[in-house]
Design a protein around this motif. Structure first.
Motif, mmCIF file in Angstrom:
data_model
loop_
_atom_site.group_PDB
_atom_site.id
_atom_site.type_symbol
_atom_site.label_atom_id
_atom_site.label_comp_id
_atom_site.label_asym_id
_atom_site.label_seq_id
_atom_site.Cartn_x
_atom_site.Cartn_y
_atom_site.Cartn_z
ATOM 1 N N ASP A 11 0.726 -1.156 -0.214
ATOM 2 C CA ASP A 11 0.047 0.294 0.004
ATOM 3 C C ASP A 11 1.297 1.501 -0.150
ATOM 4 O O ASP A 11 0.506 2.192 -0.210
ATOM 5 N N GLU A 12 1.606 1.121 0.397
ATOM 6 C CA GLU A 12 2.811 2.581 0.160
ATOM 7 C C GLU A 12 3.138 3.236 -1.040
ATOM 8 O O GLU A 12 3.576 1.755 -2.213
ATOM 9 N N PRO A 13 3.659 4.257 -0.925
ATOM 10 C CA PRO A 13 3.952 5.169 -2.602
ATOM 11 C C PRO A 13 4.949 4.245 -2.702
ATOM 12 O O PRO A 13 6.043 3.787 -1.755
ATOM 13 N N PRO A 14 5.915 4.492 -3.947
ATOM 14 C CA PRO A 14 7.125 4.141 -4.514
ATOM 15 C C PRO A 14 7.764 5.446 -3.694
ATOM 16 O O PRO A 14 7.728 6.391 -3.382
ATOM 17 N N LEU A 15 9.564 4.962 -3.703
ATOM 18 C CA LEU A 15 10.131 5.699 -2.517
ATOM 19 C C LEU A 15 10.123 6.693 -3.181
ATOM 20 O O LEU A 15 10.158 8.617 -2.942
ATOM 21 N N LEU A 16 11.203 6.559 -4.878
ATOM 22 C CA LEU A 16 10.835 8.473 -5.151
ATOM 23 C C LEU A 16 9.677 8.977 -5.801
ATOM 24 O O LEU A 16 10.552 10.548 -5.311
ATOM 25 N N GLU A 17 8.547 8.667 -5.525
ATOM 26 C CA GLU A 17 7.126 9.358 -4.832
ATOM 27 C C GLU A 17 8.092 9.671 -3.823
ATOM 28 O O GLU A 17 6.589 11.060 -3.152
ATOM 29 N N GLU A 18 7.918 9.453 -2.707
ATOM 30 C CA GLU A 18 7.273 9.865 -1.731
ATOM 31 C C GLU A 18 8.611 11.011 -1.386
ATOM 32 O O GLU A 18 8.238 11.357 -0.373
ATOM 33 N N LEU A 19 10.061 10.702 -2.044
ATOM 34 C CA LEU A 19 10.807 11.867 -1.577
ATOM 35 C C LEU A 19 10.629 13.219 -2.734
ATOM 36 O O LEU A 19 10.971 14.001 -2.634
ATOM 37 N N GLY A 20 9.490 13.128 -3.494
ATOM 38 C CA GLY A 20 9.151 13.907 -4.659
ATOM 39 C C GLY A 20 9.780 13.872 -6.033
ATOM 40 O O GLY A 20 10.538 15.404 -6.622
#
Length: 182
Positions: A11-20
């Protein structure tokens, strides 16, 4: 219990998306720099420092492959060049200038891409010949053209002074090309 923990990670968004980090926008900015005639200023409205820093590191890496250890010089010159272009442009534009230092550093870093390419090509060229000077000037004018057009279009009130901004950009990129040539 393991099924609930794996469901949590799905359910977590991808890491790059989380970091913006938007890889599509980074790719479009890079391709925009590669077109010296028409660069899109709308892509460079928001500055980022990750890709310009990678370009500077790759420039230093190609210089290291040529037998020159210039990482500190390159990073120091970029800081001085950013301060130089920032102050020059804002003095020319007066009170109407809206160029901030962060965006200036981002633009200088992105516009280093042609000189990174020149640094890679110079590994295969003979030192001290006329050919490396001619190719170097082509890449300097390429970087100057793109940086000047982006600076003038992004920051308001710079159209009438684009020659002065272009001269300042030319001086900056000429210094970096001299690192490659000598």
């Amino acid at each position: 219990m393991t099924s609930s923990s794996s469901g949590y990670f799905e359910d977590e968004p991808p890491l790059l998306e989380e970091l913006g980090i938007n890889t599509r926008q980074i790719w479009r900015k890079t391709v925009s720099i590669l077109n010296p005639i028409r660069s899109d200023p709308n892509l460079h409205e928001d500055g980022d420092l990750s890709v310009p820093f990678m370009f500077l590191l790759s420039f230093g890496l190609f210089q290291l492959l040529a037998g020159k250890f210039y990482f500190g010089i390159v990073l120091g010159w970029v800081i001085i060049a950013s301060l130089f272009l920032y102050s020059t442009f804002n003095m020319i534009a007066g009170r109407n200038g809206c160029l901030d230092l962060y965006r200036c550093f981002s633009l200088i870093g992105y516009c280093m891409l042609p000189l990174v390419i020149f640094s890679a090509i110079s590994l295969f060229l003979p030192r001290g010949g006329t050919l490396i000077f001619v190719i170097g000037m082509v890449f300097v004018f390429w970087s100057t053209r793109v940086c000047t057009s982006l600076l003038v279009r992004l920051a308001s009130c710079g159209d009438e002074h684009s020659g002065l901004v272009g001269y300042a950009c030319w001086l900056v990129y000429l210094l970096f090309s001299l690192l490659v040539i000598f």
